[in-house]
Write an enzyme that holds these catalytic residues in place. Structure first.
Site, PDB file in Angstrom:
ATOM      1  N   ASP A 178       0.837  -1.198   0.000  1.00  0.00           N
ATOM      2  CA  ASP A 178       0.000   0.000   0.000  1.00  0.00           C
ATOM      3  C   ASP A 178       0.874   1.250   0.000  1.00  0.00           C
ATOM      4  OD1 ASP A 178       1.029  -0.292   2.517  1.00  0.00           O
ATOM      5  OD2 ASP A 178      -0.821   0.220   3.578  1.00  0.00           O
ATOM      6  N   GLU A 179       2.024   1.164  -0.649  1.00  0.00           N
ATOM      7  CA  GLU A 179       2.968   2.276  -0.702  1.00  0.00           C
ATOM      8  C   GLU A 179       3.127   2.749  -2.153  1.00  0.00           C
ATOM      9  OE1 GLU A 179       5.916   1.265   3.040  1.00  0.00           O
ATOM     10  OE2 GLU A 179       6.399   0.449   1.063  1.00  0.00           O
TER      11      GLU A 179
END
Length: 303
Positions: free
Chosen positions: A220-221
């Protein structure tokens, strides 16, 4: 002793071959002389009798040799004309395999078997090029969102830093880590999580210029690389970070439910003297400080 003459004495009339006393083969003809009881023998050596035949054979061979030679030359020219496109195509394909020529379709010269073979090669080459492009895309892009991955981000960041050093400009790296994504994944499932990531990737891409890069480098980066920022660059990076926060804060429609998610943003600026790893590490550290300060917050790395 001549056997044919002995037969003639016995009443034989006609012709035949025999060998005389000197061992020479002859053709003899025996005929009777009417009313005398005599017979006449005419003799001719076989070599003399067949000399015209031999001369005729030699003449035919002499006349045939140029004709045969001409036929062979014509056949050779026809074969060369027929096989020239195939030989040229084979040479070009061989040079392509050695890297001397770029991969490109071969020219179809004629609509025959060789032309059909060339067209089949071109179709095979097109599939090979498509597969190479697909593999290259897989190597440089995230399969879920279609965004550039860490490898392509490093390449573009290296280019951006080199250009910034030449022109005295700055680049901004925004490191984005989603807040609440794990809870969303655990509550709604991985399929909903994948949908959320694709939606967020689209929102981020809508914010940036074509010269900027949005990459997904982890679960989720995300990283946003912005170049050519107007001075003061730090203020422009802060404005861009706030736009990212607002875009991600818009509700997500997942599993028939509106879901909210936040993001923490770390900002690092570089003027060309940094390495891509150093700049990403600085933005990562700034992101952790923003996360500690509170959700939906941006922090700039100390310079």
């Amino acid at each position: 002793m001549n056997p044919l003459h002995d037969r003639a004495m016995a009443g034989y009339r006609g012709s035949g071959t025999t060998r005389n006393a000197r061992g020479i083969d002859e053709i003899s003809a025996i005929a009777s002389v009417p009313t005398t009881g005599w017979f006449v023998v005419a003799r001719l050596p076989v070599s003399e009798a067949l000399a015209p035949v031999a001369r005729m054979q030699a003449f035919i061979l002499q006349q045939r040799a140029p004709a045969v030679t001409m036929v062979l030359i014509v056949i050779g020219l026809i074969m060369t004309w027929l096989l020239r496109p195939l030989l040229r195509a084979a040479d070009q394909a061989d040079r392509m395999t050695r890297g001397e020529l770029p991969l490109a379709p071969l020219r179809v010269v004629r609509d025959d078997e060789i032309g059909h073979l060339t067209q089949a090669f071109n179709r095979l080459l097109a599939k090979l090029v498509d597969n190479q492009q697909a593999l290259a895309r897989l190597a440089h892009h995230d399969t879920l969102t279609g965004l550039p991955n860490r490898k392509l981000l490093d390449e573009r960041l290296q280019q951006a830093l080199a250009q910034a050093a030449r022109h005295g400009q700055q680049v901004a790296v925004l490191y984005l880590d989603l807040d609440g994504f794990k809870r969303l994944n655990d509550t709604l499932g991985h399929e909903a999580g994948d949908l959320a990531l694709r939606e967020i990737a689209g929102r981020l891409q809508a914010l940036v210029r074509q010269t900027d890069t949005v990459a997904r480098i982890g679960g989720d980066e995300f990283v946003l690389l912005a170049t050519g920022l107007a001075e003061p660059a730090e203020q422009g990076a802060q404005v861009l970070a706030q736009r990212c926060i607002e875009a991600i804060a818009e509700p997500l429609q997942l599993a028939r439910a509106r879901t909210l998610i936040g993001v923490s943003v770390g900002i690092a600026l570089g003027g060309g003297g940094e390495t891509p790893r150093d700049l990403l590490a600085a933005a990562d550290q700034a992101m952790y400080r923003a996360k500690q300060d509170g959700h939906a917050h941006a922090s700039t790395a100390a310079r």
